[in-house]
Write a protein that holds these residues in place. Structure first.
Motif, PDB file in Angstrom:
ATOM      1  N   UNK A  59      15.460 -10.363  -3.004  1.00 32.86           N
ATOM      2  CA  UNK A  59      14.520  -9.881  -1.951  1.00 32.86           C
ATOM      3  C   UNK A  59      13.839  -8.720  -2.002  1.00 32.86           C
ATOM      4  N   UNK A  60      12.936  -8.611  -1.300  1.00 34.52           N
ATOM      5  CA  UNK A  60      12.023  -7.159  -1.261  1.00 34.52           C
ATOM      6  C   UNK A  60      11.063  -7.253  -0.207  1.00 34.52           C
ATOM      7  N   UNK A  61      10.189  -5.945  -0.390  1.00 32.36           N
ATOM      8  CA  UNK A  61       9.328  -5.877   0.529  1.00 32.36           C
ATOM      9  C   UNK A  61       8.678  -4.509   0.343  1.00 32.36           C
ATOM     10  N   UNK A  62       7.914  -4.094   1.540  1.00 29.52           N
ATOM     11  CA  UNK A  62       7.094  -3.044   1.521  1.00 29.52           C
ATOM     12  C   UNK A  62       6.149  -2.817   2.576  1.00 29.52           C
ATOM     13  N   UNK A  63       5.293  -1.736   2.372  1.00 32.12           N
ATOM     14  CA  UNK A  63       4.205  -1.429   3.294  1.00 32.12           C
ATOM     15  C   UNK A  63       2.980  -2.028   3.029  1.00 32.12           C
ATOM     16  N   UNK A  64       2.244  -2.822   3.993  1.00 32.20           N
ATOM     17  CA  UNK A  64       0.928  -3.235   3.560  1.00 32.20           C
ATOM     18  C   UNK A  64       0.031  -2.922   4.847  1.00 32.20           C
ATOM     19  N   UNK A 118       0.847  -1.304  -0.053  1.00 33.78           N
ATOM     20  CA  UNK A 118       0.004   0.061   0.159  1.00 33.78           C
ATOM     21  C   UNK A 118       0.851   1.202  -0.161  1.00 33.78           C
ATOM     22  N   UNK A 119       2.253   1.269   0.291  1.00 36.70           N
ATOM     23  CA  UNK A 119       2.987   2.319   0.205  1.00 36.70           C
ATOM     24  C   UNK A 119       4.467   1.931  -0.137  1.00 36.70           C
ATOM     25  N   UNK A 120       5.296   2.462   0.482  1.00 37.72           N
ATOM     26  CA  UNK A 120       6.818   2.174   0.004  1.00 37.72           C
ATOM     27  C   UNK A 120       6.898   0.975  -0.289  1.00 37.72           C
ATOM     28  N   UNK A 121       7.757   0.593  -1.274  1.00 40.09           N
ATOM     29  CA  UNK A 121       8.167  -0.889  -1.841  1.00 40.09           C
ATOM     30  C   UNK A 121       9.526  -0.873  -2.167  1.00 40.09           C
ATOM     31  N   UNK A 122       9.977  -1.963  -1.440  1.00 41.41           N
ATOM     32  CA  UNK A 122      11.787  -2.211  -1.834  1.00 41.41           C
ATOM     33  C   UNK A 122      12.090  -3.204  -2.506  1.00 41.41           C
ATOM     34  N   UNK A 123      13.245  -3.378  -3.218  1.00 45.79           N
ATOM     35  CA  UNK A 123      13.670  -4.383  -3.898  1.00 45.79           C
ATOM     36  C   UNK A 123      15.095  -4.590  -3.701  1.00 45.79           C
ATOM     37  N   UNK A 124      15.739  -5.596  -3.408  1.00 46.72           N
ATOM     38  CA  UNK A 124      17.013  -5.899  -3.282  1.00 46.72           C
ATOM     39  C   UNK A 124      17.748  -6.364  -4.406  1.00 46.72           C
ATOM     40  N   UNK A 125      18.704  -5.815  -5.002  1.00 51.41           N
ATOM     41  CA  UNK A 125      19.151  -6.493  -6.086  1.00 51.41           C
ATOM     42  C   UNK A 125      20.658  -6.460  -6.041  1.00 51.41           C
ATOM     43  N   UNK A 126      21.193  -7.543  -6.550  1.00 52.29           N
ATOM     44  CA  UNK A 126      22.513  -7.909  -6.713  1.00 52.29           C
ATOM     45  C   UNK A 126      23.241  -7.248  -7.783  1.00 52.29           C
ATOM     46  N   UNK A 127      24.312  -6.433  -7.770  1.00 51.59           N
ATOM     47  CA  UNK A 127      24.802  -5.710  -8.932  1.00 51.59           C
ATOM     48  C   UNK A 127      26.176  -6.634  -9.164  1.00 51.59           C
TER      49      UNK A 127
END
Lengths: 493, 493
Positions: free
Chosen positions: A336-341, A310-319
């Motif tokens: 990985x990733x995540x966010x607000x729910x 519902x709000x901020x979302x995150x995504x973890x990426x390997x470079x």
């Protein structure tokens, strides 16, 4: 047994399920231990919910889920209620938080690792069971909880052996897109999910493919047609110009400032967009205070597949990159990733309970770290195999192995069948450093013969300067009482 | 969200499934770590098989299982094949060993821990999902592999904090009963499973109940009738006299020697009995060599519920006792067991592959160890909560918490909502040792206020001599730069 002859099942696994052996498990366990250590240090508490939840409690948030119970493994309990195996660790947490809300110190911050199951079509590297490792805060509505999640994820990635430039946590906010849709009018707002899914395919399909999916739809190379969100050309262009802020920002001296300013200019008048930009400003402020700015970036292309954010979302990426043996590049991507729910607990309670979290895909992340040589999965101690030279002397061999273990070594006395040659071959295949032999000759002389298998292997592979080792025999004999000391000395030498 | 109003699921778990919180998990993880450490030291390798297996690969070995798929959670895959969640870790190992037989160094010795599922009627302390921790040898036919399992299990129990007299591993051999049945004639041999189940109820029903179940059957207090094995009175007496060797042996100076002699005398002429006694003699010899005799005993009453055992069977029993708050005794009983299952791999391959193993019930065992105070589950480090006194200064609080973590403490900055009082209450409920406060006053003065919550709790509970602490204030102020040192000093003092 008679039934052995009557029916012989084939030894095979159901499709999409894998057996994980020692190397893989040591890497995964090292990662989970590193992550758990970070979560504990940040004051998160462990929790484990069961594999099964009632299907209605899990809800329907998986990407591309159309039919009831699609995407999950579901069955009816004997009271006819549908149960399903969890597809992530977030939906069960929402159930737990709702069930125990009055008794929890809030915010309730917990971490959990464990298997999740998805009833999807399996493919190469795509399994129907995999391990996730999550941290979540329930009951914390402000951007501080989101900033904490991003900082926490970055610290986990550091604890896993990654350094600056190896990874990036991309941060977006779903409400920004809601702001764009607000500007397009109500009819478009209802198309939110289709628009999200279209943007989510940017990596795979490029801007043109996303444009088709925002509009009438897209036919892929096989001829399959995916229905679009039904935006007109002007509406689609507005969505795309929001998405493209990312590529414009990448060319700026201060991409974060550029992104925030551009978002304020384009979406600051919408209620959703304004709230999102405000929270992102606060998140940036807190992350800057931790001095970890190189580990994250704002990115308007990030969507995340699950429907409950519902709000901020995150995504973890390997470079960081590795190469296959043929020199071709190994791509890792998202681990990985995540966010607000904020609405997930409210499904049960009817009252809004804000929540945010981050989830790592352990199997994928650990595999990437192993390929990169970045995860310090402790090598097991050297193994000693006590050969069963005289089968009626097993008690002696048991005692020998116990002495070696007491000295801190890994040791086993061979309990299978077969002659000395077979047993030495076993020791070799197990990667043993030493084989210990007490045959009748040694027994009568009160001695023990030791084969230095590790040295033998080095010599065979010519990986060592032969002259350096030539005074060290591959096999030597020591008094029975001097065995442990002799082996420890060899290991140090 | 509209759907929140449209449908509100109840937040509840399916019956027989539990959520496990921090205390329980710390105990279980400490036990699994202790057991894994022992298995690794003995040269066993980790393996994890998936939760699902094809139902035919699992086979039907659960006690009291009559209908197809009874006792397991099963569902049909989209290719209509039946899959089931594993009910133990042994049947999947047999599938794995059969599937990979050519590529394994044999004996293949692996350990595994993980959830198993049983679709049974749940009850108090009886769950439908629980954790097991197993070690097994596949491809080792002789008694050495069985002796190793017993010694290994004893060492795990020692590593879990138990000492001599706290536990006993009871050892029997299923072939002994086969020897008894041989003496009774072929018709009785077919009743093997019913006879086993009757003996398995000795603890609960006593000799009389077992006698009824060996004969025509038994009606319980509720009026329910359980069909018996159908032995005549003379046959039942022979079975009972075998079972009773245990109670006779218990009165002897050397129960092991007595048992072996009695078994030789009564069953040495039968082919099954002779083989069993020979193996038990060898097992006793090897265990004696390890000097661990007080940790095990021969016991003719041990059966084990699972249907796949073919030779030696083991049961790990806790003898140490604890008491409930009302003074009544807490009984622990069996926390694990195992045995030889030479036909389980052969179900797939058609060729005999000997195997033996030992399984601990982690949840039950860890709960018992916690009640006994025997398991050293490391207490987490002291927690510091940084109060969010000024909501627009979160970045400062983030930095403070990061400094405390860098000094080795657990620390979090409060990310929820609420005033100072609510935040201090939160810190208290979390069991925090300190709350750190930087309000506008402290900020301007360059100081930090610290509340020593642990000291406050001791004073409130009057668990300490007040005079000893009275010169130490519950709240004190330090310069901002001296916070970490001040807290570390308090913790040492």
């Amino acid at each position: 047994m008679a039934k052995t002859k009557a029916f012989k099942p084939k030894a095979r696994r159901p499709r999409g399920f894998e057996d994980r052996a020692a190397d893989v498990l040591r890497a995964e366990r090292a990662l989970v231990a590193a992550a758990s250590g970070v979560y504990e240090r940040w004051g998160f508490e462990p929790l484990e919910t069961p594999a099964f939840e009632y299907a209605d409690a899990l809800g329907k948030f998986l990407p591309d889920e159309e039919r009831p119970n699609e995407g999950v493994f579901a069955l009816q309990d004997d009271d006819e209620q549908w149960m399903a195996l969890r597809y992530d660790l977030t939906a069960p947490l929402a159930r737990f938080a709702a069930e125990n809300f009055q008794n929890l110190a809030k915010p309730f911050r917990r971490y959990q690792f464990g298997e999740v199951w998805r009833n999807e079509k399996p493919g190469p590297g795509r399994f129907r069971q995999f391990v996730q490792c999550d941290a979540d805060s329930v009951g914390a509505g402000g951007p501080a909880a989101d900033a904490e999640m991003i900082a926490l994820a970055a610290e986990v990635m550091g604890a896993a052996g990654l350094t600056e430039g190896d990874f990036l946590i991309r941060v977006n906010d779903r409400r920004l897109l809601d702001g764009v849709l607000e500007q397009l009018g109500d009819a478009a707002a209802e198309k939110r999910l289709r628009v999200l899914r279209a943007i989510d395919k940017l990596d795979r399909l490029g801007l043109e493919g996303v444009e088709q999916l925002l509009g009438a739809g897209r036919k892929d190379e096989s001829g399959d047609f995916t229905e679009g969100a039904g935006l007109d050309a002007g509406q689609a262009a507005k969505v795309l110009s929001f998405v493209e802020i990312q590529s414009l920002a990448a060319e700026q001296a201060d991409p974060t400032r550029f992104t925030l300013d551009r978002l304020t200019a384009t979406l600051g008048e919408t209620s959703s967009g304004k709230a999102a930009v405000g929270d992102l400003e606060a998140i940036v402020d807190m992350l800057d205070a931790l001095g970890k700015s190189p580990s994250w970036t704002l990115d308007t292309t990030v969507v995340r597949g699950l429907g409950y954010y519902t709000g901020p979302v995150f995504e973890a990426e390997l470079l960081a990159s590795a190469t296959y043996e043929d020199g071709s590049p190994m791509r890792f991507g998202s681990v990985g990733g995540g966010g607000r729910y904020d609405d997930l607990v409210a499904r049960f309670t009817g009252q809004a309970v804000p929540a945010t979290g981050f989830s790592f895909g352990v199997s994928r992340f650990a595999a990437a770290l192993s390929a990169l040589g970045r995860l310090d999965a402790a090598e097991p101690d050297p193994l000693v195999v006590v050969v069963a030279a005289e089968k009626d002397r097993m008690a002696d061999y048991f005692r020998l192995a116990a002495e070696l273990r007491a000295a801190g070594l890994r040791a086993e006395s061979f309990v299978g069948g077969g002659n000395m040659g077979k047993q030495l071959k076993y020791a070799d295949r197990r990667g043993a450093a030493f084989a210990v032999i007490v045959g009748s000759e040694e027994r009568e002389a009160g001695t023990v013969a030791v084969k230095d298998l590790a040295l033998g292997k080095r010599l065979a592979e010519k990986m060592t300067d032969r002259s350096e080792w030539e005074e060290r025999p591959q096999q030597f004999t020591v008094p029975r009482d001097g065995l442990v000391a002799a082996i420890l000395e060899r290991l140090q030498g």
